[in-house]
Each structure stands twice: as structure tokens, then as C-alpha cells.
Design a protein around this motif. Structure first.
Motif, PDB file in Angstrom:
ATOM      1  N   GLY A  26      34.764  37.182  54.514  1.00 15.41           N
ATOM      2  CA  GLY A  26      34.308  38.101  53.475  1.00 15.41           C
ATOM      3  C   GLY A  26      35.397  38.426  52.475  1.00 15.41           C
ATOM      4  N   PHE A  27      36.614  38.681  52.974  1.00 18.43           N
ATOM      5  CA  PHE A  27      37.726  38.956  52.071  1.00 18.43           C
ATOM      6  C   PHE A  27      38.104  37.709  51.267  1.00 18.43           C
ATOM      7  N   ALA A  28      37.990  36.534  51.883  1.00 19.77           N
ATOM      8  CA  ALA A  28      38.276  35.294  51.147  1.00 19.77           C
ATOM      9  C   ALA A  28      37.266  35.094  50.021  1.00 19.77           C
ATOM     10  N   PHE A  29      35.992  35.345  50.323  1.00 24.39           N
ATOM     11  CA  PHE A  29      34.974  35.221  49.270  1.00 24.39           C
ATOM     12  C   PHE A  29      35.178  36.264  48.180  1.00 24.39           C
ATOM     13  N   ALA A  30      35.543  37.480  48.551  1.00 23.21           N
ATOM     14  CA  ALA A  30      35.791  38.514  47.541  1.00 23.21           C
ATOM     15  C   ALA A  30      36.958  38.104  46.636  1.00 23.21           C
ATOM     16  N   GLY A  31      37.985  37.518  47.232  1.00 18.43           N
ATOM     17  CA  GLY A  31      39.104  37.023  46.432  1.00 18.43           C
ATOM     18  C   GLY A  31      38.681  35.902  45.497  1.00 18.43           C
ATOM     19  N   ALA A  32      37.839  34.998  46.000  1.00 20.23           N
ATOM     20  CA  ALA A  32      37.352  33.900  45.159  1.00 20.23           C
ATOM     21  C   ALA A  32      36.475  34.433  44.026  1.00 20.23           C
ATOM     22  N   GLY A  37      35.340  35.216  38.739  1.00 19.02           N
ATOM     23  CA  GLY A  37      34.770  36.214  37.831  1.00 19.02           C
ATOM     24  C   GLY A  37      35.754  36.646  36.773  1.00 19.02           C
ATOM     25  N   GLY A  38      37.017  36.787  37.169  1.00 17.43           N
ATOM     26  CA  GLY A  38      38.040  37.155  36.195  1.00 17.43           C
ATOM     27  C   GLY A  38      38.236  36.093  35.136  1.00 17.43           C
ATOM     28  N   ILE A  39      38.253  34.838  35.558  1.00 13.06           N
ATOM     29  CA  ILE A  39      38.422  33.745  34.598  1.00 13.06           C
ATOM     30  C   ILE A  39      37.202  33.634  33.686  1.00 13.06           C
ATOM     31  N   LEU A  40      36.000  33.662  34.297  1.00 12.95           N
ATOM     32  CA  LEU A  40      34.782  33.587  33.478  1.00 12.95           C
ATOM     33  C   LEU A  40      34.660  34.787  32.538  1.00 12.95           C
ATOM     34  N   GLY A  41      34.981  35.970  33.039  1.00 15.28           N
ATOM     35  CA  GLY A  41      34.925  37.155  32.191  1.00 15.28           C
ATOM     36  C   GLY A  41      35.894  37.069  31.029  1.00 15.28           C
ATOM     37  N   SER A  52      36.780  43.948  34.755  1.00 16.26           N
ATOM     38  CA  SER A  52      35.551  44.490  35.342  1.00 16.26           C
ATOM     39  C   SER A  52      35.071  43.623  36.490  1.00 16.26           C
ATOM     40  N   ALA A  53      35.144  42.306  36.332  1.00 17.25           N
ATOM     41  CA  ALA A  53      34.740  41.395  37.403  1.00 17.25           C
ATOM     42  C   ALA A  53      35.663  41.530  38.614  1.00 17.25           C
ATOM     43  N   VAL A  54      36.942  41.677  38.359  1.00 15.79           N
ATOM     44  CA  VAL A  54      37.891  41.859  39.465  1.00 15.79           C
ATOM     45  C   VAL A  54      37.597  43.174  40.198  1.00 15.79           C
ATOM     46  N   ILE A  55      37.334  44.228  39.454  1.00 14.87           N
ATOM     47  CA  ILE A  55      37.007  45.524  40.075  1.00 14.87           C
ATOM     48  C   ILE A  55      35.728  45.408  40.901  1.00 14.87           C
ATOM     49  N   GLY A  56      34.711  44.719  40.383  1.00 12.39           N
ATOM     50  CA  GLY A  56      33.469  44.523  41.128  1.00 12.39           C
ATOM     51  C   GLY A  56      33.691  43.741  42.416  1.00 12.39           C
ATOM     52  N   ILE A 110      35.446  49.201  30.816  1.00 16.35           N
ATOM     53  CA  ILE A 110      34.603  48.498  31.789  1.00 16.35           C
ATOM     54  C   ILE A 110      33.504  47.745  31.043  1.00 16.35           C
ATOM     55  N   ASN A 111      33.302  46.498  31.413  1.00 18.89           N
ATOM     56  CA  ASN A 111      32.166  45.719  30.940  1.00 18.89           C
ATOM     57  C   ASN A 111      31.113  45.795  32.049  1.00 18.89           C
ATOM     58  N   PRO A 112      30.039  46.569  31.837  1.00 15.33           N
ATOM     59  CA  PRO A 112      29.080  46.790  32.922  1.00 15.33           C
ATOM     60  C   PRO A 112      28.403  45.511  33.416  1.00 15.33           C
ATOM     61  N   THR A 113      28.198  44.548  32.539  1.00 20.71           N
ATOM     62  CA  THR A 113      27.563  43.295  32.960  1.00 20.71           C
ATOM     63  C   THR A 113      28.457  42.522  33.920  1.00 20.71           C
ATOM     64  N   ALA A 114      29.723  42.399  33.583  1.00 23.64           N
ATOM     65  CA  ALA A 114      30.656  41.678  34.446  1.00 23.64           C
ATOM     66  C   ALA A 114      30.822  42.397  35.788  1.00 23.64           C
ATOM     67  N   LEU A 115      30.907  43.723  35.749  1.00 31.13           N
ATOM     68  CA  LEU A 115      31.025  44.505  36.985  1.00 31.13           C
ATOM     69  C   LEU A 115      29.796  44.308  37.858  1.00 31.13           C
ATOM     70  N   PHE A 116      28.621  44.385  37.256  1.00 32.90           N
ATOM     71  CA  PHE A 116      27.368  44.222  37.989  1.00 32.90           C
ATOM     72  C   PHE A 116      27.264  42.827  38.600  1.00 32.90           C
TER      73      PHE A 116
END
Length: 147
Positions: A26-32, A37-41, A52-56, A110-116
Motif C-alpha cells: 500500500g505504501f509502495a502504491f501510494a509512493g508510485a 500524479g506529481g509528474i502528470l499534474g 495537490s496530487a502528492v498530498i492526495g 490546491i488543485n481540487p481535481t488533482a487532489l481528488f
């Protein structure tokens, strides 16, 4: 001198290795998710979306960890304490999610779309991890024996 009874180590419940694998994956997937998400965002909407993606992703990893850690702690106790610990952790997680969501709702950074999207990806990945880990685990059909 009095004769002392030998101390036998307590048996590890069969669910402990499953929960440890769930935490690790789970932590590995969250890191991925944070990385992708950070790169795409960053590419799609700039640094605000990246953070925002990293925070999510971090939020989804923390909430996954609260559940698995509460069960890892609770398996050491009797059934009443087990349910009290696990339900207390779920309640804590629910309240923490509401507080964090409300505090981040109107923030300009915060970008709400990226966070969501990162949160949804984290939830789906944690469900997939749970299913895969449990399916690949060999567990007995009966509960752990009592000594």
C-alpha cells in the motif's frame, strides 16, 4: 527456590504477515501514485496540481496505514478490545479525513481535481492491494489455536 514456569513465546496470529504485506504494498502504491500524479499534474496543470496530487497520495497512504496498523495492534487483545481499537481507528480516520478535506477545500495552492484524482487512485489501489494480498496468502480456514 521456587520453580518458575517456562515462558513460551506468544504465537503470531496468521493475519499479521498479511497485514504487513498490505502495508508495504500500500505504501509502495501510494509512493508510485505520488510520483506519477506529481509528474502528470506538473505537465498538465503546473506545480499546484503536482503538489495537490502528492498530498492526495500521501493522504491515501496515511489512511491505509491507520487501518492496517490498528488491526496489527488490535490482534494482540481480546475480541472486545479488538473491535474497540479498530472502530476507534476508523472513527479517527473519518474525522481526520473530514478535517483535512474541509481545511484544504478553499486553499488557493490546491488543485481540487488533482487532489481528488490522486485520492481516488489511492483508494482503488489500496482495494486492489487488499484483494491481491489476500488472494495470494495461504491462511487456514480455522482461527488461530489458543494455547
Amino acid at each position: 527456590m521456587t520453580e518458575s514456569t517456562p515462558v513460551t513465546p506468544r504465537a503470531v496470529p496468521s493475519s499479521v504477515p498479511v497485514l504487513r504485506r498490505t502495508l508495504a504494498y500500500g505504501f509502495a502504491f501510494a509512493g508510485a501514485i505520488a510520483l506519477v500524479g506529481g509528474i502528470l499534474g506538473l505537465v498538465v496543470a503546473g506545480p499546484t496540481a503536482a503538489w495537490s496530487a502528492v498530498i492526495g497520495a500521501v493522504m491515501s497512504g496515511l489512511f491505509l496505514g491507520i487501518t492496517a496498523l490498528s488491526i496489527l495492534i488490535a490482534v494482540r487483545y481480546d475480541i472486545v478490545a479488538f473491535f474497540a481499537i479498530v472502530l476507534g481507528a476508523w472513527l479517527l480516520k473519518f474525522i481526520a479525513f473530514i478535517v483535512v478535506a474541509l481545511s484544504l477545500r478553499d486553499q488557493s495552492w490546491i488543485n481540487p481535481t488533482a487532489l481528488f484524482l490522486a485520492l481516488i487512485a489511492g483508494v482503488i489501489s489500496s482495494l486492489v492491494v487488499d484483494v491481491v494480498v489476500v488472494m495470494k496468502t495461504r491462511m487456514p480456514y480455522i482461527s488461530d489455536p489458543k494455547n
